[in-house]
Motif scaffolding. Structure first.
Motif, PDB file in Angstrom:
ATOM      1  N   VAL A 107       4.128  77.572 126.980  1.00 31.88           N
ATOM      2  CA  VAL A 107       3.196  77.852 125.894  1.00 31.88           C
ATOM      3  C   VAL A 107       2.839  76.564 125.162  1.00 31.88           C
ATOM      4  O   VAL A 107       3.705  75.902 124.588  1.00 31.88           O
ATOM      5  N   THR A 108       1.571  76.211 125.222  1.00 35.97           N
ATOM      6  CA  THR A 108       1.127  74.965 124.581  1.00 35.97           C
ATOM      7  C   THR A 108       0.307  75.280 123.337  1.00 35.97           C
ATOM      8  O   THR A 108      -0.585  76.126 123.370  1.00 35.97           O
ATOM      9  N   ASN A 109       0.633  74.604 122.276  1.00 36.09           N
ATOM     10  CA  ASN A 109      -0.112  74.751 121.027  1.00 36.09           C
ATOM     11  C   ASN A 109      -1.116  73.604 120.946  1.00 36.09           C
ATOM     12  O   ASN A 109      -0.752  72.462 120.707  1.00 36.09           O
ATOM     13  N   SER A 110      -2.375  73.935 121.155  1.00 38.67           N
ATOM     14  CA  SER A 110      -3.409  72.896 121.155  1.00 38.67           C
ATOM     15  C   SER A 110      -3.991  72.691 119.765  1.00 38.67           C
ATOM     16  O   SER A 110      -4.905  71.903 119.580  1.00 38.67           O
ATOM     17  N   GLU A 126       2.890  80.893 117.506  1.00 40.48           N
ATOM     18  CA  GLU A 126       4.018  81.423 118.263  1.00 40.48           C
ATOM     19  C   GLU A 126       3.529  82.510 119.192  1.00 40.48           C
ATOM     20  O   GLU A 126       2.479  83.112 118.975  1.00 40.48           O
ATOM     21  N   LEU A 127       4.316  82.713 120.229  1.00 38.96           N
ATOM     22  CA  LEU A 127       4.018  83.808 121.143  1.00 38.96           C
ATOM     23  C   LEU A 127       5.197  84.761 121.083  1.00 38.96           C
ATOM     24  O   LEU A 127       6.336  84.361 121.303  1.00 38.96           O
ATOM     25  N   VAL A 128       4.910  85.999 120.741  1.00 38.65           N
ATOM     26  CA  VAL A 128       5.942  87.030 120.652  1.00 38.65           C
ATOM     27  C   VAL A 128       5.501  88.189 121.531  1.00 38.65           C
ATOM     28  O   VAL A 128       4.366  88.652 121.428  1.00 38.65           O
ATOM     29  N   ILE A 129       6.395  88.644 122.385  1.00 39.88           N
ATOM     30  CA  ILE A 129       6.079  89.769 123.270  1.00 39.88           C
ATOM     31  C   ILE A 129       6.633  91.040 122.658  1.00 39.88           C
ATOM     32  O   ILE A 129       7.718  91.030 122.050  1.00 39.88           O
ATOM     33  N   GLY A 130       5.940  92.141 122.829  1.00 36.59           N
ATOM     34  CA  GLY A 130       6.459  93.408 122.315  1.00 36.59           C
ATOM     35  C   GLY A 130       5.528  94.558 122.613  1.00 36.59           C
ATOM     36  O   GLY A 130       4.545  94.402 123.330  1.00 36.59           O
ATOM     37  N   THR A 131       5.874  95.698 122.073  1.00 36.74           N
ATOM     38  CA  THR A 131       4.938  96.813 122.131  1.00 36.74           C
ATOM     39  C   THR A 131       3.975  96.627 120.967  1.00 36.74           C
ATOM     40  O   THR A 131       4.287  95.941 119.998  1.00 36.74           O
ATOM     41  N   ALA A 156       8.356  82.422 121.464  1.00 34.42           N
ATOM     42  CA  ALA A 156       8.360  80.961 121.483  1.00 34.42           C
ATOM     43  C   ALA A 156       7.546  80.500 120.287  1.00 34.42           C
ATOM     44  O   ALA A 156       6.398  80.885 120.116  1.00 34.42           O
ATOM     45  N   HIS A 157       8.185  79.709 119.463  1.00 33.14           N
ATOM     46  CA  HIS A 157       7.600  79.220 118.228  1.00 33.14           C
ATOM     47  C   HIS A 157       7.245  77.767 118.519  1.00 33.14           C
ATOM     48  O   HIS A 157       8.142  76.980 118.830  1.00 33.14           O
ATOM     49  N   VAL A 158       5.980  77.406 118.494  1.00 31.26           N
ATOM     50  CA  VAL A 158       5.588  76.082 118.976  1.00 31.26           C
ATOM     51  C   VAL A 158       4.782  75.316 117.926  1.00 31.26           C
ATOM     52  O   VAL A 158       3.746  75.785 117.460  1.00 31.26           O
ATOM     53  N   ALA A 217       1.613  88.379 120.822  1.00 29.32           N
ATOM     54  CA  ALA A 217       0.906  88.066 119.591  1.00 29.32           C
ATOM     55  C   ALA A 217       1.507  86.863 118.901  1.00 29.32           C
ATOM     56  O   ALA A 217       2.650  86.482 119.154  1.00 29.32           O
ATOM     57  N   CYS A 218       0.703  86.280 118.033  1.00 30.27           N
ATOM     58  CA  CYS A 218       1.208  85.251 117.120  1.00 30.27           C
ATOM     59  C   CYS A 218       1.376  85.949 115.778  1.00 30.27           C
ATOM     60  O   CYS A 218       0.415  86.461 115.213  1.00 30.27           O
ATOM     61  N   LEU A 219       2.613  85.979 115.308  1.00 27.02           N
ATOM     62  CA  LEU A 219       2.898  86.760 114.100  1.00 27.02           C
ATOM     63  C   LEU A 219       2.957  85.905 112.837  1.00 27.02           C
ATOM     64  O   LEU A 219       3.364  86.376 111.784  1.00 27.02           O
ATOM     65  N   ILE A 220       2.537  84.674 112.937  1.00 24.16           N
ATOM     66  CA  ILE A 220       2.479  83.855 111.727  1.00 24.16           C
ATOM     67  C   ILE A 220       1.445  84.495 110.797  1.00 24.16           C
ATOM     68  O   ILE A 220       0.374  84.924 111.247  1.00 24.16           O
ATOM     69  N   ALA A 221       1.837  84.584 109.523  1.00 24.97           N
ATOM     70  CA  ALA A 221       1.035  85.350 108.560  1.00 24.97           C
ATOM     71  C   ALA A 221      -0.453  85.018 108.672  1.00 24.97           C
ATOM     72  O   ALA A 221      -0.854  83.866 108.600  1.00 24.97           O
ATOM     73  N   GLY A 222      -1.242  86.059 108.882  1.00 27.75           N
ATOM     74  CA  GLY A 222      -2.687  85.904 108.959  1.00 27.75           C
ATOM     75  C   GLY A 222      -3.218  85.750 110.372  1.00 27.75           C
ATOM     76  O   GLY A 222      -4.350  86.133 110.647  1.00 27.75           O
ATOM     77  N   HIS A 223      -2.414  85.239 111.281  1.00 30.54           N
ATOM     78  CA  HIS A 223      -2.917  84.959 112.630  1.00 30.54           C
ATOM     79  C   HIS A 223      -3.146  86.255 113.421  1.00 30.54           C
ATOM     80  O   HIS A 223      -4.181  86.427 114.053  1.00 30.54           O
TER      81      HIS A 223
END
Ligand SMILES: [Cu+2]
Length: 182
Positions: free
Chosen positions: A82-85, A91-96, A121-123, A144-150
């Motif tokens: 996972v690359t943060n450009s 971050e990438l979080v997997i889930g339902t 993965a928090h990048v 998903a990226c769960l950082i607030a607002g994203h």
């Protein structure tokens, strides 16, 4: 009046803030200890030795993942690179969908909440991280990226785990409906 005490407390507060800020920036996977393996609806933590496939995903400040859709086969162990450009943390979080919705709401309430799960993965900006996940259950999941607002801005994607045609662990009821649990 106890001026000395006040000064000391201020110094201590300053010190602990410093520590928190540093920890936040250096939140990488590199020396994560033994991963706790807990079966989730969307799979279980994978081992590096079992990786069969690498999937590269880019995260950008446009609040999108690229690619935004991933297809894997049940049983596959995938190394997500996972690359943060962007210039922001992602971050990438997997889930339902349900789990991610709940988690995202928490992240808005507590934006500095620290969490380190094997399915995320928090990048930091400009960096590359990875996570290894074994999709041992078929179904439709999200990332998903769960950082607030994203997440709220649409930073999410889809993972389809196709059930293996061969007889498998889970009694296949491949009716095409997702698993609905309430
Ligand atoms: Cu993000």
């Amino acid at each position: 009046m106890n001026a000395i005490h006040t000064v000391l407390s201020a110094a201590l507060i300053g010190a602990s803030f410093g520590a928190i800020a540093h920890e936040g920036e250096d939140h990488n996977k590199k020396n994560a200890g033994p991963v706790k393996k807990e079966q989730k609806q969307w799979g279980i933590a994978g081992d590096a030795k079992d990786v069969e496939r690498t999937i590269e995903i880019t995260m950008g400040d446009n609040m999108r993942f690229s690619p935004g859709k991933i297809e894997v086969k049940q049983g596959e162990t995938v190394n997500f690179v996972v690359t943060n450009s962007g210039k922001l943390m992602h971050e990438l979080v997997i889930g339902t969908k349900k789990d991610l919705d709940e988690h995202a709401a928490l992240m808005v309430k507590f934006p500095n909440m620290e969490h380190d799960e094997p399915y995320q993965a928090h990048v930091a900006a400009g960096k590359t991280g990875n996570l290894i996940w074994n999709f041992n259950r078929a179904g439709n999941f999200d990332f998903a990226c769960l950082i607030a607002g994203h997440y709220q801005a649409g930073m999410a994607g889809k993972i389809t785990v196709a059930g293996s045609s061969a007889a498998d662990t889970a009694p296949a009821k491949s009716s095409g409906h997702g698993t609905h649990k309430h």
